[in-house]
Scaffold this active site. Structure first.
Site, PDB file in Angstrom:
ATOM      1  N   TYR A  74      18.847  41.247  55.786  1.00  0.00           N
ATOM      2  CA  TYR A  74      19.238  40.529  54.564  1.00  0.00           C
ATOM      3  C   TYR A  74      18.644  41.191  53.331  1.00  0.00           C
ATOM      4  O   TYR A  74      19.280  41.270  52.289  1.00  0.00           O
ATOM      5  CB  TYR A  74      18.809  39.052  54.620  1.00  0.00           C
ATOM      6  CG  TYR A  74      19.408  38.283  53.453  1.00  0.00           C
ATOM      7  CD1 TYR A  74      20.687  37.734  53.562  1.00  0.00           C
ATOM      8  CD2 TYR A  74      18.741  38.166  52.243  1.00  0.00           C
ATOM      9  CE1 TYR A  74      21.276  37.096  52.484  1.00  0.00           C
ATOM     10  CE2 TYR A  74      19.316  37.536  51.164  1.00  0.00           C
ATOM     11  CZ  TYR A  74      20.588  36.996  51.286  1.00  0.00           C
ATOM     12  OH  TYR A  74      21.170  36.374  50.224  1.00  0.00           O
ATOM     13  N   PHE A 126      40.456  47.823  29.154  1.00  0.00           N
ATOM     14  CA  PHE A 126      40.882  47.688  30.544  1.00  0.00           C
ATOM     15  C   PHE A 126      40.908  46.193  30.850  1.00  0.00           C
ATOM     16  O   PHE A 126      40.099  45.438  30.328  1.00  0.00           O
ATOM     17  CB  PHE A 126      39.981  48.443  31.531  1.00  0.00           C
ATOM     18  CG  PHE A 126      40.555  48.362  32.910  1.00  0.00           C
ATOM     19  CD1 PHE A 126      41.709  49.073  33.218  1.00  0.00           C
ATOM     20  CD2 PHE A 126      40.025  47.508  33.865  1.00  0.00           C
ATOM     21  CE1 PHE A 126      42.314  48.945  34.463  1.00  0.00           C
ATOM     22  CE2 PHE A 126      40.623  47.384  35.107  1.00  0.00           C
ATOM     23  CZ  PHE A 126      41.777  48.101  35.411  1.00  0.00           C
ATOM     24  N   THR A 127      41.852  45.800  31.705  1.00  0.00           N
ATOM     25  CA  THR A 127      42.128  44.371  31.895  1.00  0.00           C
ATOM     26  C   THR A 127      40.878  43.553  32.251  1.00  0.00           C
ATOM     27  O   THR A 127      40.544  42.597  31.549  1.00  0.00           O
ATOM     28  CB  THR A 127      43.195  44.189  32.992  1.00  0.00           C
ATOM     29  OG1 THR A 127      42.809  44.950  34.131  1.00  0.00           O
ATOM     30  CG2 THR A 127      44.556  44.667  32.515  1.00  0.00           C
ATOM     31  N   ASP A 217      32.073  52.859  31.315  1.00  0.00           N
ATOM     32  CA  ASP A 217      32.781  52.438  32.507  1.00  0.00           C
ATOM     33  C   ASP A 217      32.971  53.727  33.301  1.00  0.00           C
ATOM     34  O   ASP A 217      33.832  54.547  33.004  1.00  0.00           O
ATOM     35  CB  ASP A 217      34.124  51.808  32.138  1.00  0.00           C
ATOM     36  CG  ASP A 217      34.887  51.368  33.380  1.00  0.00           C
ATOM     37  OD1 ASP A 217      34.617  51.918  34.464  1.00  0.00           O
ATOM     38  OD2 ASP A 217      35.758  50.494  33.265  1.00  0.00           O
ATOM     39  N   LYS A 260      36.857  53.827  43.421  1.00  0.00           N
ATOM     40  CA  LYS A 260      37.602  55.004  42.952  1.00  0.00           C
ATOM     41  C   LYS A 260      36.780  56.262  43.253  1.00  0.00           C
ATOM     42  O   LYS A 260      36.827  56.768  44.362  1.00  0.00           O
ATOM     43  CB  LYS A 260      37.921  54.886  41.459  1.00  0.00           C
ATOM     44  CG  LYS A 260      38.996  53.852  41.131  1.00  0.00           C
ATOM     45  CD  LYS A 260      38.460  52.452  41.044  1.00  0.00           C
ATOM     46  CE  LYS A 260      39.421  51.462  40.443  1.00  0.00           C
ATOM     47  NZ  LYS A 260      38.892  50.094  40.528  1.00  0.00           N
ATOM     48  N   ARG A 384      52.048  48.855  33.840  1.00  0.00           N
ATOM     49  CA  ARG A 384      50.929  48.883  32.891  1.00  0.00           C
ATOM     50  C   ARG A 384      51.543  48.837  31.494  1.00  0.00           C
ATOM     51  O   ARG A 384      51.638  49.830  30.801  1.00  0.00           O
ATOM     52  CB  ARG A 384      50.076  50.144  33.051  1.00  0.00           C
ATOM     53  CG  ARG A 384      49.401  50.304  34.396  1.00  0.00           C
ATOM     54  CD  ARG A 384      48.085  49.559  34.560  1.00  0.00           C
ATOM     55  NE  ARG A 384      48.200  48.156  34.826  1.00  0.00           N
ATOM     56  CZ  ARG A 384      47.176  47.370  35.147  1.00  0.00           C
ATOM     57  NH1 ARG A 384      45.956  47.849  35.236  1.00  0.00           N
ATOM     58  NH2 ARG A 384      47.346  46.097  35.369  1.00  0.00           N
ATOM     59  N   PHE A 450      49.394  39.636  35.226  1.00  0.00           N
ATOM     60  CA  PHE A 450      50.178  40.616  35.980  1.00  0.00           C
ATOM     61  C   PHE A 450      49.995  40.512  37.486  1.00  0.00           C
ATOM     62  O   PHE A 450      50.885  40.877  38.249  1.00  0.00           O
ATOM     63  CB  PHE A 450      49.828  42.041  35.527  1.00  0.00           C
ATOM     64  CG  PHE A 450      48.359  42.319  35.582  1.00  0.00           C
ATOM     65  CD1 PHE A 450      47.566  42.043  34.485  1.00  0.00           C
ATOM     66  CD2 PHE A 450      47.772  42.815  36.724  1.00  0.00           C
ATOM     67  CE1 PHE A 450      46.195  42.267  34.537  1.00  0.00           C
ATOM     68  CE2 PHE A 450      46.404  43.040  36.789  1.00  0.00           C
ATOM     69  CZ  PHE A 450      45.617  42.755  35.681  1.00  0.00           C
TER      70      PHE A 450
END
Ligand code: P71
Length: 459
Positions: A74, A126-127, A217, A260, A384, A450
Site C-alpha cells: 500500500y 485544452f478541454t 502541460d 501519451k 476537435r 463532446f
C-alpha cells in the site's frame, strides 16, 4: 513529388491483436446508434482506431516485464521510488506527486495555485485543463501566437506564446492575479504544434520578473523536444534527453498525462520545484487520488511508466513516431486534402471548414466528417471543433477558428498499410464531400459535452 516515406520502426512485433472490419451497413447502423458521436462507438465496431494516442500505445517487452515486478504494497512501493527517481533525473524537478492520469494532476495544481477571480494564460486551451481552471474560479486566457489558430500558417513553432499578448494581460489584470502560465508542449488543440526553446526561455524570463509561475502541460514534451532538435538552430546535435532537460529548466513544474509520451495505458504525475506547492499537493492527493506514493496507480503501473519514460527519449523511437504521423499528412496533401500544416507530433488534423465548405459551423462540420470517415472506412477519428469548444458563459456556443477532425496515431501500434487505408478513404470522401449534410444536437451534457453528446442528421 517523391513518394512519401518514413524510417522503418526500431522495434519488431512479438504479440499481435486481431481486428476485423465490419461491413458498411453495420458501420452505418453503429454510428447511428452512437448518436453520430465517435466517442460512443463500441471498440469492436472500429477497424483502425485513430480516436486518440492517449493510453493506446503498445508497451515494450521491457515494460511488460516490469509489470511482473509490481510491488503492490500500500505504501512505499519500490516502483514508486523508481518512478520518482526517473522523473527527477529526466525532467529535473525535485518533487513528484503521482496521479491516476493527467487530469488528476491538473486538478491538484489548479486547486493549489488558483484563487477565485484569477487569470491563467496559456498557449491555447485544452478541454480538461480549462475545465479545472474554471472549476477553481480561474479564467483561461489564450496567449498563443495568431499563427496557432491559422491552419495554413507554415510557422515552425505554432505553439509559441505571443509575448505581447502575455505582457498585455499582465499589465491589464496585474501579475498578482496570475498565479501561473500554463504552457502546452506540444499544443494538442493547435494540431500537436511545438513551442521553441527560445520562446520557452523568454516566457520564463517574463514570468520570473513578474513572480508568475510557469507550469508546463508536459503530456507530449518528448515530441516537442524532437521538433526543437529538427527545427531550431543550435539543437541539431543535442540529444532528446538534453533538450528535454533544458526545456524543463524554464518551468517551475509540470502536469503529465502518462498515457501519451510515457508510453503507458494509464498514469500521470505532477512535478514541481517548490516545496510548499508540493506539500499542498500531497495534502490533496490523498483526497482525490490515493497515497502520495501511488496516486491512483498500481505498483505495476508505476513500473511500466518509469520504463516508458526512459524508452521515450530514444531518438530512433521518436523519429519514427513523428515521421509516421507526417507520412499520413503527406499522403493527404498530395491529393490536396485540407489539413493543418505543418503536421504536428501526434496526429493529422483535417480542416473540416475547408473539407465541407457548404456547412455552417453550427451544422457541426468536424463532428459530421468524423462520422462520415467512420462509415466510409471503419477508421475512428475525433471531433476537435465547435462541439469540443463548448459554450461561453452567456450560453452561446464558443466558435473556435479551428474546426478539425483529428486522426491520432497511437505509438508503436499501426503500420504503413493501416495509414494507407485511412488516407485512401479520406481522399475518396473528399472527392464527393459536397453531398454530405450536417448534424444537430439532440442531447448535450453541460460539461465536456463532446464525450457524450448525441446528434441527428440534418436533412
Ligand atoms: C487526447 C487526450 C485524452 C482526451 C481528453 C479529453 C478529451 C478527449 C480526449 C489528454 C490530455 C492532453 C493534454 C495536452 C491533458 C490531457 C488530459 N488528451 N493535456 O488528446 O492531450 O490527460 O487524459 O490523462 O487525463 O485524446 P488525461
Amino acid at each position: 513529388m517523391s513518394k512519401p516515406e518514413y524510417p522503418p520502426p526500431p522495434y519488431r512485433v512479438k504479440t499481435v491483436e486481431m481486428m476485423e472490419r465490419k461491413s458498411r451497413e453495420e458501420r452505418q447502423k453503429a454510428i447511428k446508434e452512437a448518436g453520430y458521436n465517435t466517442f460512443l462507438l463500441d471498440s469492436e465496431d472500429v477497424y483502425i482506431d485513430l480516436l486518440t494516442d492517449s493510453g493506446t500505445s503498445a508497451m515494450s517487452d521491457e515494460q511488460w516485464a516490469g509489470l511482473m515486478k509490481g510491488d503492490e504494497a500500500y505504501a512505499g512501493s519500490d516502483n514508486w521510488y523508481n518512478l520518482e527517481n526517473t522523473v527527477q533525473k529526466l525532467y529535473g524537478f525535485d518533487y513528484v506527486v503521482p496521479t491516476h492520469q493527467g487530469r488528476g494532476a491538473e486538478n491538484l495544481i489548479s486547486q493549489v495555485l488558483i484563487s477565485e477571480g484569477d487569470y491563467v494564460p496559456g498557449n491555447m486551451y485544452f478541454t480538461t485543463t480549462r475545465t479545472h481552471i474554471e472549476l477553481n474560479g480561474g479564467e483561461f486566457v489564450d496567449v498563443i501566437i495568431d499563427e496557432g489558430h491559422n491552419p495554413q500558417s507554415s510557422h515552425e513553432f505554432k505553439g509559441n506564446v505571443d509575448l505581447e499578448k502575455y505582457e498585455e494581460l499582465i499589465r491589464n489584470v496585474g501579475p498578482e492575479n496570475i498565479p501561473y502560465i500554463n504552457i502546452g508542449v506540444t499544443v494538442n488543440m493547435a494540431g500537436g504544434q511545438p513551442v521553441s526553446m527560445n520562446n520557452l526561455k523568454k516566457v520564463s524570463e517574463l514570468s520570473r520578473e513578474n513572480d508568475i509561475k510557469v507550469i508546463y502541460d508536459a503530456t507530449r514534451c518528448v515530441e516537442n523536444a524532437y521538433f526543437i532538435k529538427e527545427r531550431e538552430e543550435g539543437y541539431e546535435d543535442k540529444t532528446i534527453k538534453e533538450i528535454l532537460r533544458e526545456m524543463m529548466s524554464y518551468a517551475d513544474g509540470c502536469t503529465m498525462s502518462g498515457k501519451k509520451d510515457c508510453l503507458v495505458n494509464i498514469g500521470g504525475f505532477l512535478a514541481v520545484d517548490d516545496e510548499d506547492t508540493y506539500r499542498e499537493a500531497t495534502q490533496l492527493v490523498v483526497v482525490y487520488e490515493g497515497m502520495s506514493t501511488y496516486g491512483g496507480m498500481a505498483g505495476r503501473d508505476m513500473e511500466a511508466m518509469a520504463r516508458g519514460l526512459r524508452e521515450a527519449v530514444n531518438y530512433d523511437y521518436v523519429n519514427h513516431r513523428v515521421k509516421q504521423v507526417e507520412y499520413l499528412g503527406e499522403r493527404l496533401l498530395e491529393e490536396d486534402v485540407p489539413i493543418i500544416t505543418p503536421v504536428g507530433g501526434h496526429a493529422v488534423f483535417l480542416d473540416a471548414k475547408k473539407f465541407l465548405p457548404h456547412l455552417q459551423q453550427d451544422e457541426l462540420p468536424a463532428q459530421t466528417l468524423a462520422a462520415e470517415i467512420y462509415v466510409e472506412s471503419g477508421v475512428r477519428s475525433m471531433e476537435r471543433g465547435i462541439v469540443s469548444a463548448g459554450r461561453a458563459e452567456d450560453g452561446s456556443h464558443n466558435y473556435p477558428e479551428l474546426e478539425t477532425v483529428r486522426l491520432t496515431i497511437p505509438r508503436r501500434v499501426y503500420t504503413r498499410p493501416h495509414l494507407d487505408v485511412a488516407a485512401d478513404a479520406i481522399i475518396d470522401l473528399y472527392a464527393e464531400s459536397e453531398d454530405i449534410s450536417g448534424l444537430k444536437f439532440v442531447y448535450e451534457p453541460p460539461v465536456l459535452r463532446f464525450f457524450t453528446a448525441r446528434f441527428e442528421k440534418l436533412d
